[in-house]
Design a protein around this motif. Structure first.
Motif, PDB file in Angstrom:
ATOM      1  N   GLU A 457       0.845  -1.192   0.000  1.00 33.07           N
ATOM      2  CA  GLU A 457       0.000   0.000   0.000  1.00 33.07           C
ATOM      3  C   GLU A 457       0.883   1.247   0.000  1.00 33.07           C
ATOM      4  N   PRO A 458       0.967   1.943  -1.109  1.00 33.29           N
ATOM      5  CA  PRO A 458       1.864   3.101  -1.171  1.00 33.29           C
ATOM      6  C   PRO A 458       1.297   4.342  -0.487  1.00 33.29           C
ATOM      7  N   THR A 459      -0.009   4.407  -0.279  1.00 33.54           N
ATOM      8  CA  THR A 459      -0.743   5.568   0.245  1.00 33.54           C
ATOM      9  C   THR A 459      -0.711   6.720  -0.747  1.00 33.54           C
ATOM     10  N   GLU A 460      -1.459   7.749  -0.431  1.00 36.22           N
ATOM     11  CA  GLU A 460      -1.572   8.905  -1.315  1.00 36.22           C
ATOM     12  C   GLU A 460      -0.472   9.938  -1.119  1.00 36.22           C
ATOM     13  N   THR A 461       0.352   9.785  -0.068  1.00 38.05           N
ATOM     14  CA  THR A 461       1.323  10.841   0.230  1.00 38.05           C
ATOM     15  C   THR A 461       2.680  10.624  -0.437  1.00 38.05           C
ATOM     16  N   GLU A 462       2.843   9.513  -1.159  1.00 41.07           N
ATOM     17  CA  GLU A 462       4.132   9.253  -1.794  1.00 41.07           C
ATOM     18  C   GLU A 462       4.194   9.899  -3.170  1.00 41.07           C
TER      19      GLU A 462
END
Length: 525
Positions: A457-462
């Protein structure tokens, strides 16, 4: 083809960096200092603080007064500071690099949120203060509740649950209270849970007193609606479905699942752990959800895990709203108030979940995140989370095997270990090698329905740059694995502060206390 190793030198994909065979004389590695346990120092005969001698004994403990040394090492201020800074360098952190744990949403926590949570009036209030002195805090809780209800399309929210599993408990207790009020509780003793559910789902249902019935999964990673329909009946109290689910997929039959559940007289509990994948785009209330917990420490960026404590507010449908636990925040022309007992308009509340009102620091951080993003920004949170996960899936699918290759994923990309067959390398080996490259491993072997699962899960902040850095490392490792470079993986990690543990022995025979080498009891028990 060449790749870049950790210090920027070009190296063949299957070449092992043999620096680990030449350990340093001190145990340190460059700027990473070797640091012993605090009890292993030589500070037993000193103290870093000078205290005046007490006047008189002042003891009223009789024969219980300590006669032996307290057993704590003495450290000066610089020694204490260096000790903990050196330990911190041995930890991975979201402030260091991407944290790709799937289903955990380990993302950056904006410093603005932290600053707001530390404002006087939020950081130093006490739960027993008179309500007239905490009107601003109550207004903040009311505003947070308003936006949580707006984002989910639900009419009520219980703020006090302190984590996701605690929120599950809240939702199922509200469901049980509703069945008790209708005289259905003794008959409805089952909860249906998909095979891919978070482990807390069946555990919570069992804790509340229900028997758990497993619902099958289709080949494409979603709830088997036919199996669900066959198991629904007048003995079912609720279903528990995660959406987007633990395989990183949206339940495309969610409306039919909701319809069948309500038709059977049961309630629909939705595990909201992955709400960040749909926030601002989909309202769970529109999907027929009756109860859903929201991990503030995931969707709305408050610190996760050790940075907690967490918070798991639960939004409730109109059918369950009367049973929400106290306290309730209410307001009129005279200001804000707390209803703290199941009486009056809260007479149907099932009780309390915790002693006070929940986690104020989490409320401040979450509302700060919402207000700074706005509705368009929260929508972009979901869009970027999904975009980043699909980018990783697309970039790695030619070397690794997606568990569900057809169609896009949601917020996390799930791979199995099919691509490792014949290499003598396991998911665990691959994850340990990621540590040598400076990355925290992804979630391994979960969900259980996927063999050798690797959940990212890379998330939205990367940023794209950080995603590319992570992807290139993963591609280089995958290439090395397929080229037969087994030694790189079986002994990994080579560059971490500690080498690979015997994890079975560590779990079964943990060492929980340090003992002095000479056997004397100088350490604190």
């Amino acid at each position: 083809m060449t790749t870049m190793n950790t210090v920027g030198r070009p190296t063949a994909p299957n070449t092992v960096d043999h620096d680990y065979k030449h350990p340093t004389l001190t145990g340190g590695r460059g700027l990473l200092q070797n640091e012993a346990l605090i009890f292993e120092g030589d500070g037993w005969g000193k103290t870093g603080v000078d205290l005046p001698e007490p006047k008189g004994t002042g003891a009223d403990l009789g024969g219980l007064v300590r006669s032996d040394p307290i057993g704590l090492p003495g450290l000066s201020e610089p020694e204490a500071m260096r000790h903990y800074v050196r330990l911190s360098q041995k930890n991975h952190a979201i402030d260091l690099a991407i944290y790709p744990l799937g289903s955990c949403t380990m993302k950056h926590n904006p410093r603005l949120n932290e600053k707001m949570a530390r404002l006087p009036g939020f950081s130093d209030i006490h739960p027993l203060q008179p309500q007239s002195t905490v009107q601003g805090a109550l207004e903040l809780m009311d505003s947070l509740a308003h936006w949580l209800k707006t984002l989910t399309g639900m009419p009520a929210v219980a703020l006090s649950p302190k984590a996701g599993a605690h929120g599950e408990l809240c939702g199922l207790m509200a469901i049980r209270a509703a069945h008790e009020a209708s005289g259905q509780h003794e008959k409805r003793r089952k909860v249906l849970v998909p095979t891919s559910a978070h482990g807390t789902n069946p555990a919570t249902a069992a804790f509340v007193g229900y028997s758990v019935v497993e619902v099958a999964q289709t080949d494409d990673g979603r709830v088997d609606v036919a199996d669900l329909a066959a198991k629904l009946g007048d003995d079912v109290a609720a279903i528990m479905v995660t959406n987007p689910n633990t395989c990183g997929l949206f339940e495309r039959d969610i409306l039919e699942i909701s319809r069948l559940t309500h038709e059977a007289g049961a309630y629909f509990y939705c595990d909201g752990a992955n709400f960040n994948a749909i926030v601002g785009r989909v309202r769970p209330g529109d999907l027929g959800v009756d109860a859903m917990h929201i991990n503030l420490h995931k969707t709305f960026s408050t610190p996760h895990g050790g940075g907690g404590p967490g918070a798991g507010p639960v939004v409730l449908s109109a059918a369950l709203a009367p049973f929400a636990p106290v306290p309730w925040v209410v307001h009129d022309e005279d200001g804000f108030d707390l209803i703290e007992r199941p009486e009056g308009e809260a007479k149907a509340a099932f009780g309390r979940l915790c002693a006070f009102q929940g986690q104020m620091g989490m409320y401040v951080r979450a509302l700060s995140y919402m207000m700074s993003h706005g509705s368009d920004g929260l929508r972009q949170v979901a869009e970027d989370a999904v975009l980043n996960a699909n980018y990783i899936k697309a970039r790695l699918s030619d070397l690794m095997s997606p568990a569900f290759p057809d169609g896009p994923c949601m917020h996390e990309a799930l791979f199995d270990d099919e691509w490792l067959k014949g290499t003598d390398i396991t998911t665990l080996d691959f994850a340990k090698a990621m540590i040598d490259e400076g990355f925290h491993p992804m979630t391994m072997y979960f969900p259980l329905v996927v063999h050798g699962a690797m959940l990212i899960e890379p998330t939205e902040t990367e940023s794209k740059a950080e995603l590319d850095r992570f992807i290139e490392a993963m591609r280089a490792l995958a290439t090395a694995a397929k080229a037969g470079d087994v030694d790189r993986f079986k002994g990994a990690p080579f560059h971490a502060p500690l080498r690979r543990l015997d994890e079975t022995r560590a779990a079964r025979q943990p060492k929980l206390k340090w003992t002095a080498p000479d056997g004397s009891n100088i350490a604190a028990e």
